[in-house]
Design an enzyme around this catalytic site. Sequence first.
Site, mmCIF file in Angstrom:
data_model
loop_
_atom_site.group_PDB
_atom_site.id
_atom_site.type_symbol
_atom_site.label_atom_id
_atom_site.label_comp_id
_atom_site.label_asym_id
_atom_site.label_seq_id
_atom_site.Cartn_x
_atom_site.Cartn_y
_atom_site.Cartn_z
ATOM 1 C CG ASP A 129 -1.687 1.254 1.117
ATOM 2 O OD1 ASP A 129 -2.218 1.537 0.421
ATOM 3 O OD2 ASP A 129 -2.113 1.738 2.362
ATOM 4 C CD GLU B 24 -5.351 0.502 -2.328
ATOM 5 O OE1 GLU B 24 -6.122 -0.310 -1.767
ATOM 6 O OE2 GLU B 24 -4.728 1.304 -1.468
ATOM 7 C CG ASP C 291 -0.407 3.193 6.555
ATOM 8 O OD1 ASP C 291 -1.105 3.750 5.775
ATOM 9 O OD2 ASP C 291 0.047 3.849 7.503
#
Length: 172
Positions: free
Chosen positions: A12, A72, A144
């Site tokens: 991420d 992502e 996160d």
Amino acid sequence: MTNASTRILGLDPGLRRTGWGVIESEGSRLRWIAHGVVAPADKAPFPERLLHLLEEVGSICAAYACDEAAIEEVFVNMNGASTLKLGHARAAVMLAPARAGLSVAEYAPSLVKKAVVGAGQADKSQVAFMIKRLLPAAGDVKADAADALAVAITHAHHRRSLSLTASLRGAA
């Protein structure tokens, strides 16, 4: 199709905090391996922060013997400068596993949320809750790293369907 296990690194990306999570996928079984956050120094010059992301994610790939990676896709916001900086961070994070020889898949945030929570508009607390349910050995995971583990889980699910599709095409 083989049931060999695959180590997947989920990422991420962020310039301040990049979440990461490693899972092992064997058939439909998922097992938590590790997770954390890479956080470059806020006051470091921009190129040094990018280099830190590249080096740390590369070290994670090696330390956990990852086979594949997933990241992502960028969330585009109204501030063009912020979006551009996030794009730079994402590139550094994406290059690290690529440099290690791993394939890198990309997933939209809504697909990741849908794969883990069941709803594409889920919030971070819902994602973290489901990570705790799906990977209980991970314990309480901060946002996160939870998002990164969700990306890894999404890849585990989608790589199976992609592999099956490829097998069916080969048989035709």
